[in-house]
Design an enzyme around this catalytic site. Structure first.
Site, PDB file in Angstrom:
ATOM      1  N   MET A  26      50.145  60.684   1.495  1.00 29.60           N
ATOM      2  CA  MET A  26      51.001  61.589   2.271  1.00 29.60           C
ATOM      3  C   MET A  26      52.457  61.122   2.206  1.00 29.60           C
ATOM      4  O   MET A  26      53.287  61.555   3.011  1.00 29.60           O
ATOM      5  CB  MET A  26      50.526  61.665   3.724  1.00 29.60           C
ATOM      6  CG  MET A  26      49.100  62.219   3.821  1.00 29.60           C
ATOM      7  SD  MET A  26      48.736  63.047   5.371  1.00 29.60           S
ATOM      8  CE  MET A  26      48.949  61.718   6.536  1.00 29.60           C
ATOM      9  N   HIS A  68      54.484  52.657   1.021  1.00 29.55           N
ATOM     10  CA  HIS A  68      54.686  51.238   1.309  1.00 29.55           C
ATOM     11  C   HIS A  68      53.825  50.444   0.336  1.00 29.55           C
ATOM     12  O   HIS A  68      53.146  51.019  -0.536  1.00 29.55           O
ATOM     13  CB  HIS A  68      54.347  50.944   2.771  1.00 29.55           C
ATOM     14  CG  HIS A  68      53.004  51.461   3.215  1.00 29.55           C
ATOM     15  ND1 HIS A  68      51.828  51.014   2.662  1.00 29.55           N
ATOM     16  CD2 HIS A  68      52.650  52.406   4.132  1.00 29.55           C
ATOM     17  CE1 HIS A  68      50.810  51.627   3.235  1.00 29.55           C
ATOM     18  NE2 HIS A  68      51.283  52.492   4.120  1.00 29.55           N
ATOM     19  N   GLY A 112      51.048  49.074   0.599  1.00 30.14           N
ATOM     20  CA  GLY A 112      49.627  49.442   0.564  1.00 30.14           C
ATOM     21  C   GLY A 112      49.378  50.539  -0.462  1.00 30.14           C
ATOM     22  O   GLY A 112      48.481  50.448  -1.312  1.00 30.14           O
ATOM     23  N   HIS A 113      50.203  51.589  -0.396  1.00 30.84           N
ATOM     24  CA  HIS A 113      50.087  52.669  -1.385  1.00 30.84           C
ATOM     25  C   HIS A 113      50.310  52.124  -2.797  1.00 30.84           C
ATOM     26  O   HIS A 113      49.614  52.497  -3.745  1.00 30.84           O
ATOM     27  CB  HIS A 113      51.150  53.745  -1.133  1.00 30.84           C
ATOM     28  CG  HIS A 113      51.046  54.460   0.171  1.00 30.84           C
ATOM     29  ND1 HIS A 113      51.987  54.319   1.161  1.00 30.84           N
ATOM     30  CD2 HIS A 113      50.138  55.331   0.650  1.00 30.84           C
ATOM     31  CE1 HIS A 113      51.661  55.090   2.192  1.00 30.84           C
ATOM     32  NE2 HIS A 113      50.541  55.706   1.914  1.00 30.84           N
ATOM     33  N   GLN A 129      44.756  68.159   8.038  1.00 28.09           N
ATOM     34  CA  GLN A 129      44.121  66.977   8.612  1.00 28.09           C
ATOM     35  C   GLN A 129      44.746  66.528   9.929  1.00 28.09           C
ATOM     36  O   GLN A 129      44.315  65.548  10.509  1.00 28.09           O
ATOM     37  CB  GLN A 129      44.071  65.826   7.598  1.00 28.09           C
ATOM     38  CG  GLN A 129      45.379  65.135   7.318  1.00 28.09           C
ATOM     39  CD  GLN A 129      45.211  64.061   6.249  1.00 28.09           C
ATOM     40  OE1 GLN A 129      44.907  64.352   5.093  1.00 28.09           O
ATOM     41  NE2 GLN A 129      45.392  62.804   6.624  1.00 28.09           N
ATOM     42  N   ASP A 143      41.651  53.060   5.641  1.00 28.85           N
ATOM     43  CA  ASP A 143      41.000  54.258   6.181  1.00 28.85           C
ATOM     44  C   ASP A 143      39.540  54.191   5.749  1.00 28.85           C
ATOM     45  O   ASP A 143      39.099  54.916   4.857  1.00 28.85           O
ATOM     46  CB  ASP A 143      41.708  55.501   5.651  1.00 28.85           C
ATOM     47  CG  ASP A 143      43.165  55.505   6.075  1.00 28.85           C
ATOM     48  OD1 ASP A 143      43.452  55.968   7.172  1.00 28.85           O
ATOM     49  OD2 ASP A 143      44.024  54.987   5.313  1.00 28.85           O
ATOM     50  N   SER A 186      51.157  50.668   7.341  1.00 30.33           N
ATOM     51  CA  SER A 186      50.873  52.077   7.612  1.00 30.33           C
ATOM     52  C   SER A 186      52.194  52.817   7.676  1.00 30.33           C
ATOM     53  O   SER A 186      53.177  52.281   8.198  1.00 30.33           O
ATOM     54  CB  SER A 186      50.156  52.213   8.957  1.00 30.33           C
ATOM     55  OG  SER A 186      50.183  53.568   9.396  1.00 30.33           O
TER      56      SER A 186
HETATM   57  P1  AMP Z   1      48.190  57.965   3.554  1.00 33.33           P
HETATM   58  O1  AMP Z   1      49.478  58.206   2.857  1.00 33.33           O
HETATM   59  O2  AMP Z   1      48.321  57.267   4.863  1.00 33.33           O
HETATM   60  O3  AMP Z   1      47.307  59.176   3.593  1.00 33.33           O
HETATM   61  O4  AMP Z   1      47.419  56.906   2.646  1.00 33.33           O
HETATM   62  C1  AMP Z   1      47.168  57.175   1.287  1.00 33.33           C
HETATM   63  C2  AMP Z   1      46.216  56.159   0.770  1.00 33.33           C
HETATM   64  O5  AMP Z   1      46.783  54.851   0.908  1.00 33.33           O
HETATM   65  C3  AMP Z   1      44.887  56.135   1.532  1.00 33.33           C
HETATM   66  O6  AMP Z   1      43.815  55.978   0.606  1.00 33.33           O
HETATM   67  C4  AMP Z   1      45.029  54.942   2.426  1.00 33.33           C
HETATM   68  O7  AMP Z   1      43.795  54.341   2.786  1.00 33.33           O
HETATM   69  C5  AMP Z   1      45.849  54.024   1.551  1.00 33.33           C
HETATM   70  N1  AMP Z   1      46.526  53.024   2.376  1.00 33.33           N
HETATM   71  C6  AMP Z   1      47.304  53.240   3.464  1.00 33.33           C
HETATM   72  N2  AMP Z   1      47.678  52.064   4.022  1.00 33.33           N
HETATM   73  C7  AMP Z   1      47.120  51.071   3.267  1.00 33.33           C
HETATM   74  C8  AMP Z   1      47.131  49.654   3.331  1.00 33.33           C
HETATM   75  N3  AMP Z   1      47.777  48.997   4.271  1.00 33.33           N
HETATM   76  N4  AMP Z   1      46.439  48.987   2.379  1.00 33.33           N
HETATM   77  C9  AMP Z   1      45.763  49.647   1.415  1.00 33.33           C
HETATM   78  N5  AMP Z   1      45.723  50.975   1.297  1.00 33.33           N
HETATM   79  C10 AMP Z   1      46.378  51.698   2.219  1.00 33.33           C
END
Ligand code: AMP
Length: 288
Positions: free
Chosen positions: A34, A38, A40-41, A65, A154, A189
């Site tokens: 989304m 960061h 994580g992504h 969602q 997640d 996050s």
């Molecule tokens: P989002 O943009 O929050 O929908 O996240 C996109 C993807 O990045 C999802 O598969 C999340 O699980 C993953 N994601 C978000 N935060 C982290 C993190 N801290 N470590 C690993 N993957 C992450």
């Protein structure tokens, strides 16, 4: 490093772009996000780059969602910075669907995964996973990846998507990547941007408690859950939604003594920000 990635806004456009790579024999990895990217992504992007010839990142703040009263409008949108971060990872193709085009108001079809979507997040967000699975299916249909990458942060989401892909025979592999943390333990996050400095300190209770549970883990589910719920129930500035020890596939809460793999999952509000965190609990007795 090349220039910024090409941003494609339509299904036809992304199909054509991916089709050219396919015609050249390339494998395709998709990282759905989304945005407000960061580290994580970016860890998912890196995993996708290791496994595939071409990485497609989707950036779509999925309205389906978010429930009523949630943070759809406020959700951070940082497209230019995201594109720069992706350019630094050598990503060349970003699918950034137009909201009205990708989720038209007359859309009446939903993808629903039963069972796995009934607990945990669903207690507070009952329509959330239908929104996720419907849009992830549309992303898969548009991009046609060989592999798709999800974060274990997640945890329920990746299990639900895994199950959907299996049940519907979708022709791709789901890859789950480890949770990436800040140096002090906070799970990265996009929603951390909402936290004040004081709230950010309070939020550390989630990762600290999970670390404590992992450290003490001996297969005794009831004491692990008790520790999580007691600590987080009493943590300053934290309002606990749930804290559970679950089976990694069925997501059912475990009880008693468990010898297989388990996962501790928590969700809590810090101020008005809802945060998730999780840690894998290895089979008791396995070296770690
Ligand atoms: P989002 O943009 O929050 O929908 O996240 C996109 C993807 O990045 C999802 O598969 C999340 O699980 C993953 N994601 C978000 N935060 C982290 C993190 N801290 N470590 C690993 N993957 C992450």
């Amino acid at each position: 490093m090349g220039g910024l990635p090409t941003v494609v806004r339509t299904v036809e456009g992304v199909r054509a772009a991916v089709g050219q790579h396919r015609a050249a024999g390339s494998t395709i990895g998709l990282v759905p996000t989304m945005g407000a990217l960061h580290a994580g992504h970016l860890s998912l992007v890196q995993a996708a780059g290791r496994d595939n010839d071409v990485v497609v990142v989707s950036i779509f703040v999925n309205p389906l969602q978010f429930g009523p009263g949630e943070d759809l409008q406020a959700y951070p949108r940082t497209l230019q910075a995201d594109l720069e971060a992706l350019a630094a990872q050598d990503v060349q193709l970003v699918f950034h669907p137009d909201v009205a085009d990708f989720t038209p108001p007359d859309m009446v079809t939903k993808v629903h995964v039963a069972g796995l979507t009934g607990g945990l997040e669903a207690g507070t967000r009952p329509t959330h996973f239908d929104g996720v699975t419907t849009i992830v299916t549309k992303l898969f249909n548009a991009v046609g990846p060989d592999r798709a990458y999800f974060g274990s942060k997640d945890f329920q989401q990746q299990a639900v998507i895994r199950r959907m892909v299996r049940d519907l025979g979708m022709p791709l592999e789901v890859v789950t990547c480890p949770l990436v943390r800040e140096g002090d333990g906070l799970a990265l996050s996009s929603r951390n941007a909402y936290l004040s400095a004081a709230q950010r300190q309070d939020a550390l209770a989630l990762s600290a408690t999970l670390a404590e549970v992992l450290d003490a883990w001996d297969g005794d589910v009831d004491s692990a859950r008790g520790l999580l719920q007691d600590r987080l129930g009493a943590a300053a500035g934290v309002r606990l939604d749930y804290a559970e020890v679950i089976d990694t596939v069925s997501l059912e809460p475990l009880t008693g003594v468990h010898t297989g793999p388990a996962q501790a999952v928590v969700a809590a509000w810090v101020g008005t920000t809802r945060l998730l965190d999780t840690v894998a609990l290895p089979p008791a007795g396995a070296g770690r």
